[in-house]
Design an enzyme around this catalytic site. Structure first.
Site, PDB file in Angstrom:
ATOM      1  CE  LYS A  77      23.108   5.350  36.047  1.00 22.61           C
ATOM      2  NZ  LYS A  77      24.501   4.929  35.891  1.00 22.61           N
ATOM      3  CG  ASN A  78      25.042   7.934  33.539  1.00 21.77           C
ATOM      4  OD1 ASN A  78      25.120   7.360  34.634  1.00 21.77           O
ATOM      5  ND2 ASN A  78      24.716   7.304  32.439  1.00 21.77           N
TER       6      ASN A  78
ATOM      7  CB  CYS B  88      29.036  -4.737  34.927  1.00 22.71           C
ATOM      8  SG  CYS B  88      28.695  -3.741  33.478  1.00 22.71           S
TER       9      CYS B  88
ATOM     10  NE  ARG C 122      31.002  -0.210  32.006  1.00 21.30           N
ATOM     11  CZ  ARG C 122      29.977   0.379  32.616  1.00 21.30           C
ATOM     12  NH1 ARG C 122      29.083  -0.338  33.246  1.00 21.30           N
ATOM     13  NH2 ARG C 122      29.868   1.691  32.606  1.00 21.30           N
ATOM     14  N   PRO C 123      37.245  -1.964  30.714  1.00 14.32           N
ATOM     15  CG  PRO C 123      38.605  -1.983  28.847  1.00 14.32           C
ATOM     16  CD  PRO C 123      37.222  -2.303  29.292  1.00 14.32           C
TER      17      PRO C 123
ATOM     18  CG  ASP D  21      42.594   0.617  28.270  1.00 12.42           C
ATOM     19  OD1 ASP D  21      41.404   0.521  28.635  1.00 12.42           O
ATOM     20  OD2 ASP D  21      42.903   0.773  27.083  1.00 12.42           O
TER      21      ASP D  21
ATOM     22  CG  ASP E 225      23.355   4.244  28.894  1.00 13.53           C
ATOM     23  OD1 ASP E 225      23.701   5.227  29.563  1.00 13.53           O
ATOM     24  OD2 ASP E 225      24.111   3.277  28.672  1.00 13.53           O
TER      25      ASP E 225
ATOM     26  NE  ARG F 168      24.196   0.397  40.142  1.00 13.80           N
ATOM     27  CZ  ARG F 168      25.416  -0.090  39.881  1.00 13.80           C
ATOM     28  NH1 ARG F 168      25.593  -1.397  39.740  1.00 13.80           N
ATOM     29  NH2 ARG F 168      26.449   0.711  39.751  1.00 13.80           N
TER      30      ARG F 168
HETATM   31  C1  EPZ Z   1      29.329   5.948  30.978  1.00 15.46           C
HETATM   32  O1  EPZ Z   1      30.040   4.756  31.284  1.00 15.46           O
HETATM   33  C2  EPZ Z   1      27.951   5.754  31.577  1.00 15.46           C
HETATM   34  N1  EPZ Z   1      28.064   5.556  33.024  1.00 15.46           N
HETATM   35  C3  EPZ Z   1      27.280   4.530  30.938  1.00 15.46           C
HETATM   36  O2  EPZ Z   1      25.955   4.450  31.468  1.00 15.46           O
HETATM   37  C4  EPZ Z   1      27.189   4.754  29.428  1.00 15.46           C
HETATM   38  O3  EPZ Z   1      26.628   3.613  28.828  1.00 15.46           O
HETATM   39  C5  EPZ Z   1      28.601   4.990  28.879  1.00 15.46           C
HETATM   40  O4  EPZ Z   1      29.205   6.122  29.560  1.00 15.46           O
HETATM   41  C6  EPZ Z   1      28.595   5.277  27.381  1.00 15.46           C
HETATM   42  O5  EPZ Z   1      27.817   6.414  27.128  1.00 15.46           O
HETATM   43  C7  EPZ Z   1      28.205   6.636  33.824  1.00 15.46           C
HETATM   44  O6  EPZ Z   1      28.279   7.761  33.366  1.00 15.46           O
HETATM   45  C8  EPZ Z   1      28.274   6.370  35.304  1.00 15.46           C
HETATM   46  P1  EPZ Z   1      32.914   4.667  28.508  1.00 15.46           P
HETATM   47  P2  EPZ Z   1      31.650   4.701  31.047  1.00 15.46           P
HETATM   48  O7  EPZ Z   1      34.162   4.805  29.287  1.00 15.46           O
HETATM   49  O8  EPZ Z   1      32.244   6.014  31.330  1.00 15.46           O
HETATM   50  C9  EPZ Z   1      35.649   1.315  26.597  1.00 15.46           C
HETATM   51  C10 EPZ Z   1      24.122   3.439  32.506  1.00 15.46           C
HETATM   52  O9  EPZ Z   1      23.361   2.510  32.176  1.00 15.46           O
HETATM   53  N2  EPZ Z   1      36.715   1.799  27.490  1.00 15.46           N
HETATM   54  O10 EPZ Z   1      32.524   5.751  27.565  1.00 15.46           O
HETATM   55  O11 EPZ Z   1      32.172   3.515  31.771  1.00 15.46           O
HETATM   56  C11 EPZ Z   1      34.570   0.574  27.384  1.00 15.46           C
HETATM   57  O12 EPZ Z   1      34.948  -0.768  27.564  1.00 15.46           O
HETATM   58  C12 EPZ Z   1      25.609   3.309  32.266  1.00 15.46           C
HETATM   59  O13 EPZ Z   1      23.746   4.509  33.040  1.00 15.46           O
HETATM   60  C13 EPZ Z   1      37.995   1.263  27.354  1.00 15.46           C
HETATM   61  O14 EPZ Z   1      38.247   0.393  26.515  1.00 15.46           O
HETATM   62  O15 EPZ Z   1      31.683   4.418  29.479  1.00 15.46           O
HETATM   63  C14 EPZ Z   1      33.368   0.690  26.497  1.00 15.46           C
HETATM   64  O16 EPZ Z   1      33.412  -0.321  25.515  1.00 15.46           O
HETATM   65  C15 EPZ Z   1      25.982   1.986  31.610  1.00 15.46           C
HETATM   66  N3  EPZ Z   1      38.976   1.704  28.193  1.00 15.46           N
HETATM   67  C16 EPZ Z   1      33.554   2.052  25.835  1.00 15.46           C
HETATM   68  O17 EPZ Z   1      34.928   2.423  26.045  1.00 15.46           O
HETATM   69  C17 EPZ Z   1      38.737   2.662  29.140  1.00 15.46           C
HETATM   70  O18 EPZ Z   1      39.693   3.042  29.864  1.00 15.46           O
HETATM   71  C18 EPZ Z   1      32.665   3.135  26.412  1.00 15.46           C
HETATM   72  O19 EPZ Z   1      32.986   3.261  27.769  1.00 15.46           O
HETATM   73  C19 EPZ Z   1      37.436   3.192  29.260  1.00 15.46           C
HETATM   74  C20 EPZ Z   1      36.437   2.744  28.414  1.00 15.46           C
END
Ligand code: EPZ
Length: 416
Positions: free
Chosen positions: A22-23, A116, A121-122, A124, A305, A397
């Site tokens: 998926k990812n 969610c 999940r900001p 920024d 995950d 999903r």
């Molecule tokens: C991806 O989410 C995956 N989703 C998530 O899988 C996975 O848990 C995550 O990466 C971590 O490996 C998809 O690929 C669609 P991040 P993503 O940006 O990209 C913070 C599942 O179950 N952050 O690496 O949203 C954020 O809040 C899903 O398949 C900021 O602060 O993850 C989090 O604490 C769930 N600012 C951390 O980084 C930002 O601009 C990791 O988020 C972006 C992120």
């Protein structure tokens, strides 16, 4: 609410093939927007997030054909850059279109992807990078309107190796003017896969798989055909289900090279594992040790995950386990539902203390997000009696057909 009904106690045994990731697939669908032509994506999982992405692709002018696991996207004409609110609200990862649409059309409007249940999940990090590359933003009624006269290559230092932000910035960079360096980039396989897809389409990216990505902007990309890697989280979920039921399971076509941290953990709790190419054989019979301490970390550390599915398994381990969740602030939420089944999990800040218990009791529980739902299914397989897991739509999903897969391994499981 659609549900899954499980009668616990069966030992999983048999062979199952692992679906496409998926990812890894989701960013590839966004990346097709960068190509003025047809992209063909093989081994694409038939999951609801993919179907939502297809709706978004069609809403911006792409022609899409999805037969079996083969997805064809013709992005020759992009006629709209405003993503339909209903899909952006449904799926926060639709924000992954931002980089590609800014690169291709120099504008995009997307409903703000709220948080969610697992965290705020900001975005920024995404926005900071886009503005550094020349984009301007206006936010109105929870929608972000972004545009740029042009996108220029920049040196970008990420405050956190965000997977989505790295992917978005890569897609914004491949057609930008000049060179972009992303320092502190995420190294997840899903980032590597996106870069490989783009390089195959003619992008110039160096440092793939490392935390420093160097992208030289090119005028355009060519049509491309690509195969999605198997899903390491689905494979990990099934290995954990095998351990939970003390079963013996053979995973065919698993992304073994992306699963080291999980395989090591499984060995440490007593599972017997045999690797053969892209196949994994696991015997979970003696796997009842606790995990004295484990942290979820960015790749190649233990994946967040697979944290809640592991919590379900450890709820019946011998002794006390401690997990520290470093990625999402609310990812222990599912412990409440597991405790209703008789688990003894105490959560304090970003730590969970799991006291192994003799048994879990089947009952009606509710999934509120994808991987928490997988954890409840694993708990249901282990529990005495029957368990009804409501919230099947969350689980669909990310899992193409978890009921089909677990049933073929001998689980007593049905869609409700
Ligand atoms: C991806 O989410 C995956 N989703 C998530 O899988 C996975 O848990 C995550 O990466 C971590 O490996 C998809 O690929 C669609 P991040 P993503 O940006 O990209 C913070 C599942 O179950 N952050 O690496 O949203 C954020 O809040 C899903 O398949 C900021 O602060 O993850 C989090 O604490 C769930 N600012 C951390 O980084 C930002 O601009 C990791 O988020 C972006 C992120």
């Amino acid at each position: 609410m659609k549900s899954i009904n499980i009668i616990g106690g069966n030992t999983l045994c048999g062979e199952v093939s692992i679906q496409g990731s998926k990812n890894a697939a989701l960013p590839l669908l966004a990346a097709t927007v960068l190509i003025k032509g047809v992209s063909v994506i093989h081994n694409c999982p038939r999951i609801t997030d993919i179907f939502h992405m297809i709706k978004i692709l069609e809403s911006i002018g792409c022609k899409v054909l999805f037969t079996g696991n083969c997805l064809k996207v013709d992005a020759t004409d992009i006629t709209n850059t405003a993503l339909p609110e209903e899909y952006a609200k449904l799926m926060r990862s639709s924000f992954i279109f931002a980089g590609a649409l800014l690169a291709r059309k120099k504008e995009v409007s997307i409903h703000y992807p709220g948080g969610c249940v697992i965290g705020k999940r900001p975005i920024d990090i995404h926005l900071d990078a886009f503005s550094k590359m020349g984009a301007q933003f206006v936010e109105k009624n929870e929608t972000i309107y972004a545009n740029a006269k042009k996108l220029t290559g920049e040196e970008i230092l990420l405050s956190f190796p965000s997977v989505g932000a790295t992917q978005n910035i890569v897609m914004a960079s491949v057609l930008a003017e000049g060179n972009t360096i992303i320092r502190g980039a995420a190294k997840e396989p899903e980032v590597t896969e996106l870069c490989s897809f783009l390089v195959k389409a003619g992008a110039k990216i160096q440092g793939i798989g490392t935390e420093i990505l160097k992208i030289e902007g090119v005028p355009c990309l060519q049509e491309v055909e690509y195969k999605v890697v198997p899903d390491r989280i689905v494979a990990g979920t099934y290995l954990l289900a095998a351990v939970a039921t003390k079963g013996a399971v053979f995973l065919e076509n698993a992304p073994v090279d992306h699963m080291n941290s999980l395989l090591l953990m499984l060995k440490n709790i007593g599972a017997k594992i045999h690797l053969e190419g892209n196949n994994i054989f696991i015997n979970g019979e003696g796997a009842n040790k606790s995990v004295p301490y484990l942290e979820t970390e960015v790749y190649p550390g233990y994946p967040t995950d697979l944290q809640s599915p592991l919590m379900a398994v450890l709820s019946r381990a011998e002794g006390i386990s401690v997990i520290r969740e470093n990625i999402f602030e609310n990812r222990f939420r599912i412990s409440g539902q597991l405790n209703r089944m008789g688990a003894k999990i105490f959560v304090k800040d970003n730590h969970a203390l799991i006291y192994g218990v003799e048994k879990l009791k089947g009952m009606e529980v509710t999934a509120e997000e994808l991987r928490g739902g997988a954890a409840l299914i694993i708990a249901g397989l282990m529990a005495e009696g029957s368990t009804k897991v409501a919230g099947l739509s969350y689980i669909e999903r990310g899992y193409e057909d978890i009921v089909r897969d677990l049933k073929c391994l001998g689980a007593k499981i049905e869609k409700g």
